[in-house]
Every structure is written in C-alpha cells, then in structure tokens.
Write a protein that holds these residues in place. Structure first.
Motif, PDB file in Angstrom:
ATOM      1  N   ALA A 255      20.963  31.190  43.606  1.00 39.64           N
ATOM      2  CA  ALA A 255      20.009  30.311  42.925  1.00 39.64           C
ATOM      3  C   ALA A 255      19.624  30.937  41.586  1.00 39.64           C
ATOM      4  O   ALA A 255      19.038  32.021  41.536  1.00 39.64           O
ATOM      5  CB  ALA A 255      18.771  30.101  43.791  1.00 39.64           C
ATOM      6  N   TYR A 256      19.956  30.255  40.500  1.00 41.94           N
ATOM      7  CA  TYR A 256      19.676  30.771  39.158  1.00 41.94           C
ATOM      8  C   TYR A 256      18.395  30.134  38.606  1.00 41.94           C
ATOM      9  O   TYR A 256      18.031  29.010  38.955  1.00 41.94           O
ATOM     10  CB  TYR A 256      20.837  30.472  38.216  1.00 41.94           C
ATOM     11  N   ILE A 257      17.739  30.881  37.730  1.00 39.80           N
ATOM     12  CA  ILE A 257      16.582  30.376  37.005  1.00 39.80           C
ATOM     13  C   ILE A 257      16.783  30.659  35.522  1.00 39.80           C
ATOM     14  O   ILE A 257      17.549  31.549  35.131  1.00 39.80           O
ATOM     15  CB  ILE A 257      15.268  31.023  37.480  1.00 39.80           C
ATOM     16  N   ALA A 258      16.096  29.888  34.688  1.00 38.06           N
ATOM     17  CA  ALA A 258      16.159  30.047  33.232  1.00 38.06           C
ATOM     18  C   ALA A 258      14.747  30.050  32.680  1.00 38.06           C
ATOM     19  O   ALA A 258      13.883  29.272  33.118  1.00 38.06           O
ATOM     20  CB  ALA A 258      16.974  28.917  32.602  1.00 38.06           C
ATOM     21  N   ALA A 259      14.496  30.932  31.722  1.00 34.95           N
ATOM     22  CA  ALA A 259      13.187  31.031  31.075  1.00 34.95           C
ATOM     23  C   ALA A 259      13.395  31.205  29.582  1.00 34.95           C
ATOM     24  O   ALA A 259      14.435  31.710  29.130  1.00 34.95           O
ATOM     25  CB  ALA A 259      12.377  32.196  31.645  1.00 34.95           C
ATOM     26  N   VAL A 260      12.404  30.800  28.802  1.00 36.19           N
ATOM     27  CA  VAL A 260      12.479  30.864  27.341  1.00 36.19           C
ATOM     28  C   VAL A 260      11.369  31.790  26.849  1.00 36.19           C
ATOM     29  O   VAL A 260      10.207  31.659  27.257  1.00 36.19           O
ATOM     30  CB  VAL A 260      12.337  29.466  26.705  1.00 36.19           C
ATOM     31  N   TYR A 261      11.742  32.711  25.949  1.00 32.27           N
ATOM     32  CA  TYR A 261      10.808  33.712  25.439  1.00 32.27           C
ATOM     33  C   TYR A 261      10.813  33.700  23.914  1.00 32.27           C
ATOM     34  O   TYR A 261      11.841  33.433  23.284  1.00 32.27           O
ATOM     35  CB  TYR A 261      11.184  35.118  25.918  1.00 32.27           C
ATOM     36  N   LEU A 262       9.668  34.025  23.348  1.00 30.48           N
ATOM     37  CA  LEU A 262       9.568  34.280  21.915  1.00 30.48           C
ATOM     38  C   LEU A 262       9.594  35.784  21.710  1.00 30.48           C
ATOM     39  O   LEU A 262       8.812  36.521  22.321  1.00 30.48           O
ATOM     40  CB  LEU A 262       8.282  33.694  21.336  1.00 30.48           C
ATOM     41  N   THR A 263      10.515  36.250  20.866  1.00 28.47           N
ATOM     42  CA  THR A 263      10.696  37.683  20.666  1.00 28.47           C
ATOM     43  C   THR A 263      10.718  38.003  19.172  1.00 28.47           C
ATOM     44  O   THR A 263      10.849  37.104  18.329  1.00 28.47           O
ATOM     45  CB  THR A 263      12.021  38.161  21.296  1.00 28.47           C
ATOM     46  N   GLU A 264      10.613  39.262  18.871  1.00 29.11           N
ATOM     47  CA  GLU A 264      10.719  39.738  17.494  1.00 29.11           C
ATOM     48  C   GLU A 264      11.916  40.653  17.372  1.00 29.11           C
ATOM     49  O   GLU A 264      12.043  41.631  18.115  1.00 29.11           O
ATOM     50  CB  GLU A 264       9.449  40.480  17.067  1.00 29.11           C
ATOM     51  N   ARG A 265      12.804  40.332  16.440  1.00 31.83           N
ATOM     52  CA  ARG A 265      14.033  41.091  16.244  1.00 31.83           C
ATOM     53  C   ARG A 265      13.734  42.438  15.614  1.00 31.83           C
ATOM     54  O   ARG A 265      12.975  42.529  14.648  1.00 31.83           O
ATOM     55  CB  ARG A 265      15.001  40.302  15.358  1.00 31.83           C
TER      56      ARG A 265
END
Length: 471
Positions: A255-265
């Motif tokens: 069972a896979y899940i996906a999440a979205v993150y805001l990051t700084e390069r």
C-alpha cells in the motif's frame, strides 16, 4: 477603504515596476498580460476588494523601497496543525490518512512544511485496450506559500535555465514502512509509475536497468520536483493524478501513500559551509595518531610476510581525489570510513547532487552527508606542497616527504630524451628539429601524458589503503 487609503495604495501601485504588478496579479489569480495602465487598473480593483491583496502590496512595496524583507509567518511543521489552519487545502476522493510520517531528510532540500498530508494511492488494473483510472487528490497553496515559491526564482548556470529555490516535492513510500511511528522512512516509488500534475506529465527519475523481459519499471526512491507544474496561486487548486500497477503476483500488494511538501533548495556552497564549521573539522593530531597506531600495529604483528613488513614502515598517500582525478581542495571523508585516504568534498557533493548514491569513492561504503568531515591534516599538507606534488610518503617516525610530479614521470622523461637523440642522429638540423617540435607538439604532449599516466597509475595501484581500527 477610505479615500486617503485608496490614494495611498494607488501611489504604491504606481511606484512598482511591471514585474511586481504582474506578480501581484498572479497572486490574485488574474491575467498578467496587457499594458502598464491595464495592469494598474486590475491591481487597483483587486486591492479595493481584498485585504489579502493589500497586504501583499505592502510586502512588495517594502521589499522594493528600503524597508527590507519583513518577517513572515512561519509555516506549521505539524500536518495536523496545517489542516486546522487551512481545512480546505486538500480535496480527494479518498480521505488523507491520519498518520504521523517523517521522511528521511533529503540532503539538497530542507523541509519547510507539509502542503498535502499522506494520501493513499491504490494500484490500478493495467488494461491495454481501455483507459486507466487515476488516483487523484487536490492541494491548494496558501498565499504565503505561493508568494515564497513564485519569488524564489534564479538562473542556474549548471542547468542553463530558471529554477526555484523554494520547491514543491512529491514523495512516496509504503504504509508498511511507517508502522513504527516517529521513525524516518525512505522514499519508495511505486512500480510502473505515472504522475500528472494539472494534466501535465511529470518527469520521473530514470528507471533502474534490468535484463528481465516484461518486468516492472522500477525507479530509484527519490523526491519528485513538481514545482514547474504547479499553479502558484492561492485561489486555484492543483490536481495530482497518479497511476501505478505491478505485474508481480505478490499478495497482498504493498500500500503506497503520497504526500506533498514545501522545501528550500540547498546549494553545494551552503552545504560545504556547514561542514566547514570548526566543530566539523577533525584536528591534524587525530589523523596522525591514527596513522601511527595502525603502522605500529602492522609492524609488530606476527606472521607478516616480507613485502607487507616493508610497506608497514611507510605509506604513500595521493593528494588527488580518487573520484574527480584532480588535486583535492577540501579533503575529507566520512566517520564511517576506516581509512585515512581522503576525497574532495566539493566534487563529492556535486556528484551526489546529480546522482545521489552517497558511496565513498575510496572504500565504496556508505558515506552520508551527515557523516562527512574535513581533515585538517591533509589541508595543511596541501597548503605546504606545491602544485607539482602529487603524493606524500608518510613514515613510521611521524615525518613525511613530498613526491613531486617529475619523479612520478621519470620514465616519460627518459623516453622523451631517447626520442630526441634518435631524431638528431638521423641527420636533422637544429632548425628542422625546431620545426618538427612545433608541428608535432600535440602528438608529443599526448605521448608524454600517456606515459606519465601509466607510471602514476602503477604507483596508485600499489598504494595500500590503511584501515583504522575501531578503537
């Protein structure tokens, strides 16, 4: 708004350049095209109807005219608090999972906040003659998030294109990996993965090579940058569509899940600056003590053959990076390594920026960024030695001597002298020889480098790798 405030905001708008006016229109979800007076009219209409747009205007004006960057509200680091603050930022056919997830830190991206909490991504049936159903969910950027991403563009000389310093990353893993709450989980991409953001196909990491026919397409587990596919506007949601399937008959399927993150390069110079802190630099005395202890243990050990006994009295250490094949500028290694040979940290980071393997180029063992340190002993040696020095020979008494380039290419020098003597004995005049040298300079230089490479390679192959004891 009062007449005074309307005039105040209109004067602020007139003082802004077209780029800021277009940014304000993007922020409000309106068209960016048109002449300057048309942009002014649209912006003025927006600030009269929205306090959020007025606040954004104040921010742009203060950044442009002398008051500097105003402090912004920090992002919530808790996904639950993020949902409480913006309860309508996620819409999906399947509800987000109420789980505590912590992905392994990504070296070149520092996590700022969670944009979309974990969403379950079930597999789809692969039917060749029918269209596939896609698991999908929506996410909406806040006003501050959209502004930060939109204003973080810069020109990347390496990629020769405009990139974002603030990036939106899509990350996958399996639910089985997050059974233990509070532990870090690795990125795992589903097999045969396809991702669409706002109906655009997202570029994915290159798949792993396989010789097995009709096998699943497996890609390395890495975060996926979807910034360029997103709508950077707090009024327009972003649609993420995901499809994956497997040809394996494993039961049950993961069972896979996906999440979205805001990051700084983070750039390579920024990462090097962290390693260059005094606390991360190993003193010279520690490296010298480790070498001497190891050499002494080898010299006094029983059952050593003659060759090893001679080699244990000294060691020849190259000053070239084994990965970059150039002289080291910032020598270092990982705390997990048991050898004293170093590699250039800047080149090592740039290699892993393009293809993150994090393997030591000397021992081929794992050497993560968090385990790297700078070796002050080799910094001192490199600063003392001239550019002709390619290696040092460290002796059991604690003394070392440089091995210069001329000594390493002595065979090439003899070949060159013999070649010139043979050419002169064949009746060529000095003028002819000069002309010959000018015409064939490139061939001779290629010959010299080839001979020099053979000698240096032979010496490099005979250099033993000293492994330090655990104690």
């Amino acid at each position: 708004m009062t007449n005074l405030s309307e005039e105040h905001y209109f004067l602020q708008l007139k003082s802004l350049p077209i780029n800021d006016l277009q940014l304000l229109l993007t922020y409000s979800g309106q068209s960016r095209t048109g002449k300057r007076h048309e942009l002014l009219e649209r912006c003025y209409s927006s600030i009269k109807s929205s306090k959020l747009i007025r606040d954004k205007l104040e921010e742009l004006y203060n950044k442009r005219f002398g008051q500097g960057d105003l402090p912004t509200m920090p992002y919530p680091h808790d996904s639950k608090s993020a949902l409480r603050i913006t309860p309508h930022n996620v819409h999906s056919h399947q509800q987000p999972l109420n789980i505590d997830i912590h992905f392994l830190p990504f070296t070149f991206n520092e996590e700022m906040c969670v944009i979309s909490p974990p969403n379950p991504i079930p597999p789809v049936k692969h039917v060749s003659n029918e269209s596939q159903t896609l698991a999908n969910f929506y996410f909406l950027l806040s006003a501050q998030q959209a502004s930060d991403v939109a204003t973080s563009t810069y020109f990347s000389a390496d990629q020769s294109k405009i990139e974002f310093q603030k990036q939106i990353l899509l990350r996958f893993t399996t639910i089985g990996d997050i059974a233990n709450t509070g532990t870090y989980v690795p990125d795992k991409l589903p097999p045969n993965l396809y991702v669409f953001v706002n109906n655009k196909v997202v570029a994915l990491p290159q798949p792993k090579p396989t010789a097995k026919p009709n096998s699943d397409v497996i890609r390395p587990g890495r975060p996926i940058d979807i910034t360029e596919y997103c709508r950077l506007c707090p009024l327009i949601s972003n649609l993420v569509e995901i499809s994956w399937f497997t040809q394996e008959n494993s039961n049950p399927l993961p069972a896979y899940i996906a999440a979205v993150y805001l990051t700084e390069r983070k750039t390579v110079p920024q990462l090097l600056a962290r390693i260059s802190r005094p606390i991360a630099i190993r003193p010279s005395i520690e490296t010298q003590r480790s070498i001497l202890q190891t050499l002494s243990a080898q010299q006094t050990s029983q059952g050593i053959d003659d060759d090893l006994e001679v080699a244990s009295t000294s060691i020849r250490i190259p000053l070239q990076c084994p990965a970059m094949r150039i002289r080291m500028r910032i020598p270092g290694r990982a705390t997990t390594c048991k050898h004293v040979h170093c590699f250039d940290l800047e080149g090592y980071l740039r290699m892993n920026e393009k293809k993150p393997t994090w393997l030591c180029p000397v021992c081929n063992k794992q050497a993560l960024y968090t385990d790297l340190f700078i070796d002050q002993f080799f910094i001192d040696i490199i600063n003392k030695c001239s550019t002709n020095v390619q290696a040092i020979e460290y002796e059991i008494n604690g003394q070392w001597k440089p091995i210069e380039q001329e000594k390493l290419s002595r065979r090439a020098q003899r070949e060159r002298e013999t070649y010139k003597a043979d050419s002169t004995s064949n009746g060529k005049s000095s003028m002819d020889m000069d002309q010959f040298n000018d015409d064939d300079f490139d061939d001779e230089r290629t010959f010299m480098k080839s001979a020099e490479h053979e000698v240096s390679t032979s010496i490099h192959d005979n250099i033993p790798i000293i492994e330090l004891d655990d104690d």
